[in-house]
Every structure is written in C-alpha cells, then in structure tokens.
Design a protein around this motif. Sequence first.
Motif, PDB file in Angstrom:
ATOM      1  N   GLY A  12       0.813  -1.207   0.000  1.00  0.00           N
ATOM      2  CA  GLY A  12       0.000   0.000   0.000  1.00  0.00           C
ATOM      3  C   GLY A  12       0.848   1.260   0.000  1.00  0.00           C
ATOM      4  O   GLY A  12       2.055   1.230   0.236  1.00  0.00           O
ATOM      5  N   THR A  39       0.345  -0.646  -5.393  1.00  0.00           N
ATOM      6  CA  THR A  39      -0.713   0.319  -5.688  1.00  0.00           C
ATOM      7  C   THR A  39      -0.058   1.553  -6.313  1.00  0.00           C
ATOM      8  O   THR A  39       1.150   1.768  -6.159  1.00  0.00           O
ATOM      9  N   VAL A  86      -1.411  -7.669   2.950  1.00  0.00           N
ATOM     10  CA  VAL A  86      -1.509  -6.254   2.600  1.00  0.00           C
ATOM     11  C   VAL A  86      -0.583  -5.486   3.541  1.00  0.00           C
ATOM     12  O   VAL A  86      -0.868  -5.356   4.730  1.00  0.00           O
ATOM     13  N   LEU A  93      -7.030   1.418   1.735  1.00  0.00           N
ATOM     14  CA  LEU A  93      -7.164   0.017   1.344  1.00  0.00           C
ATOM     15  C   LEU A  93      -8.142  -0.718   2.252  1.00  0.00           C
ATOM     16  O   LEU A  93      -8.941  -1.552   1.777  1.00  0.00           O
ATOM     17  N   LYS A  96     -11.651   0.242   1.211  1.00  0.00           N
ATOM     18  CA  LYS A  96     -12.050  -0.432  -0.026  1.00  0.00           C
ATOM     19  C   LYS A  96     -12.416  -1.885   0.225  1.00  0.00           C
ATOM     20  O   LYS A  96     -13.424  -2.394  -0.288  1.00  0.00           O
ATOM     21  N   SER A 107      -7.450  -3.749  -5.000  1.00  0.00           N
ATOM     22  CA  SER A 107      -8.778  -3.998  -4.439  1.00  0.00           C
ATOM     23  C   SER A 107      -9.502  -5.109  -5.192  1.00  0.00           C
ATOM     24  O   SER A 107     -10.259  -5.888  -4.603  1.00  0.00           O
TER      25      SER A 107
END
Length: 413
Positions: A12, A39, A86, A93, A96, A107
């Motif tokens: 992330g 991301t 993650v 995040l 989502k 996602s």
Amino acid sequence: MLTNKRILLIIGGGIAAFKALDLIRRLRERGAHVRCVLTPAAAHFVTPLSVAALSGDKVYQDLFSLTDEAEMGHIELSRDADLLAVVPATADLLAKLATGQANDLASTLLLATDKKVLAAPAMNLRMWLQPATKRNVAQLREDGVLFVGPVDGSMACGEYGPGRMSEPLEIVAAISEALKSDTSIPLPANVGQFAQSLRGKRVVVTSGPTHEPIDPVRYIANRSSGRQGHAIATAAANAGAEVTLVSGPVTIDDPAGVRTIHIETAQEMLRAVKAALPADIFIAAAAVADWRVTTKNDNKIKKGDTAPVLQLAENPDILATIAGLSDGRPALVVGFAAETQDVTENALKKLAKKKCDVIVANDVGAGTDVMGGLENTVHIVTEAGVETWPKMEKSAVASRLVGLLSDMLERRQ
C-alpha cells in the motif's frame, strides 16, 4: 512452515512501505515465493525495480494491462497464492476492502480471492482512531480478515501512538501462524469466512491498574500502562475471538473490534469480569491493587501535624475467584506474575495457589522498563514446566501467547 508457500504481497501507499522490502527478504529467506502488487500510491515510496529485484519476480501494477491479463488474469493471480498480505494496509485500502470496492488491481485481487487475507495496518494515529476506520476494521474481522498490529510507537509524522506498522519479523510470524491451517475456502459456501484459531470462542481479558480511592484526589494503585493486556485483547480479536476487555484507568486507546468495559476499582473489575462470563479463556493481565481503604474520605485529607492512619482491607483475588468457579469456569484461566526476584519460583507457587492453567511471569524490577515500556520478557509457567521467551515487543508477546492458548484449548476439546 513457509517453504514453497506462495505469498501475494500487496504493498500500500504509505511511508511504512519501505518495510515491505525487508519483509520480502525475510519471507524468501524462509523459502516462500513472493509475488508483489504495487498500488499507484505505493510506487511513490518504493520502486518497482527494487521490489522486483528482492522478490525475483515480476511486479504487477495495472489492472488493465493487456499483457498481464493474457499471461495471468487478476482472478488467477489472486487464486494462485496461498495467502494475500496487505503491507502496509492503509486506511484507504481497508475502506475499499470493507466496502467491497474493486476499482484498481489491489482492491480487485482482494475481492476476487478465495484465500486468507492478512492486513498489517499503518497510518497516523488519528486516522486509526477514527470511527470510520474502527467500523471498517470491525467489519473486516467479522469477514475473516486477519490482522497483525498496528502497535504504539513513533511515526514519520512526528506523533506517537497506535498506528505504527508491525515489524517485518512480526508479520512473518503472523503469516506462518495463518498458514498452519488449509488456505483454501470451499466455494461457493462461506466465501470470505476464513478459518481462525479462536473463531467462535469467547475471551475475557483484564488490563491496566486499578485505582482504590483514599479521598477525592488520592488513591492506591499499581504501575501499569495496560499495553500488554490491550495487546492481548487485540491479538485474540485478530484470531477471531469475541473479546471483552475489562480495563482499569489507562492513557492508551481502546483496541479496535473489542468490547471494552472501563472500571476504576478491583471490586468493579471483578463484577465486570463475572458479568462477561461465560468465556472459553480468561486472561488476568491487569495489575490489581492488593489493598483498598475501608472508608474513603469524601473530602480531601489535609496535611496536619501527624500523618493520617489508613485502615486497609484486602481486595478480592480476581484470578483465584475465576479459577475456583465450580460452575462456569473458563476452560483456560491465565494469570500474570509481576516479580522483582525469584521470578519463576514465585510464579510456580502462584500457579498452584491460584489453581489456574498458565502463569505469564516477568521481571519488573528496577531497570527492566517493563511497566510502561513497549517490550517484555516473559516466562510461560504451566504444570509441564517453564518456557522462557526472548525479549520482544508486547504485541509480539500477545500474538505468541494467543497462539499458545488456542493450541491448548484445541487439545482440551
């Protein structure tokens, strides 16, 4: 445990993304295969080149890359892994994932997977404590998402508190724990409901000190920050348990996804614990004051020529009371022993005297910095003997303790 395991690492967009590089190295040292997704925001903190060099694999970034879709579509990418991690799990995040959005590669992968998902949150403490984030975390735990951290600590923004991402080795330990059971979920039944070691179990934890009032401004108390007890409550919730935390007066925030009851005195704590039963596990991590004043003064005691005489009464022994229940005793009763000398010897005596199943003993003497500190060195005392754990952060102690207790509980059932 990690040899030949396939980890899909979603990185992330936060300053803690730099720790993901060390995590990749640690996972590969243990034999895991690591495939990474960046991301768009993460690419501002770590480069695809550095991630690819450490993982030894291609880095995925774009949901609409025709080449990637031809080679490995996003559905296959999410299903090919044994676990999705993650790291860092930003507030965005988590939001989502909690609301089922799928507007980018990360996602979409999280929504499409049938494997376990482990999140390592990292964000500013105000973001972590926002009601919206708390709701999202509670929903994700209900959905079966696993969590490691966050912990209290200094942050890049200069603030101190909850929201700092767990260290890479703690995340490695959490991944190993998560992979002990089967990684796949039967489809279509129970999609998103991941097996957790304490799912369906009830856990009651006490934490912090108690304050026994002398007058409106003075009280008797023990030195306790509540960090270890709160960390245990968080770890139990991460393991899927329904957790009730009975907390004395502390300056740290309530754990997300945990029912917290605030009390002041030992008598109030005992009543709250009894009201929270039945439970499968009771963990008495609080530092309860042994004595209380028999008659509290309604007005402040003024300094005079002679010192006031305080009549003291012994407080209820919460650990012994719960361990001695003939009806409704939790399957596991765990006590703590804060000692300044003869630590394990005194803990063994306490184990027998209180009739509990486990004593977590530690040395709180001068220079140890356990009371109020971020680290702890504990000795796990049971009828089978004494096991000494190395010094580690209290969050890591909590995760390891919860893992031990879940194993003990499974063997007893």
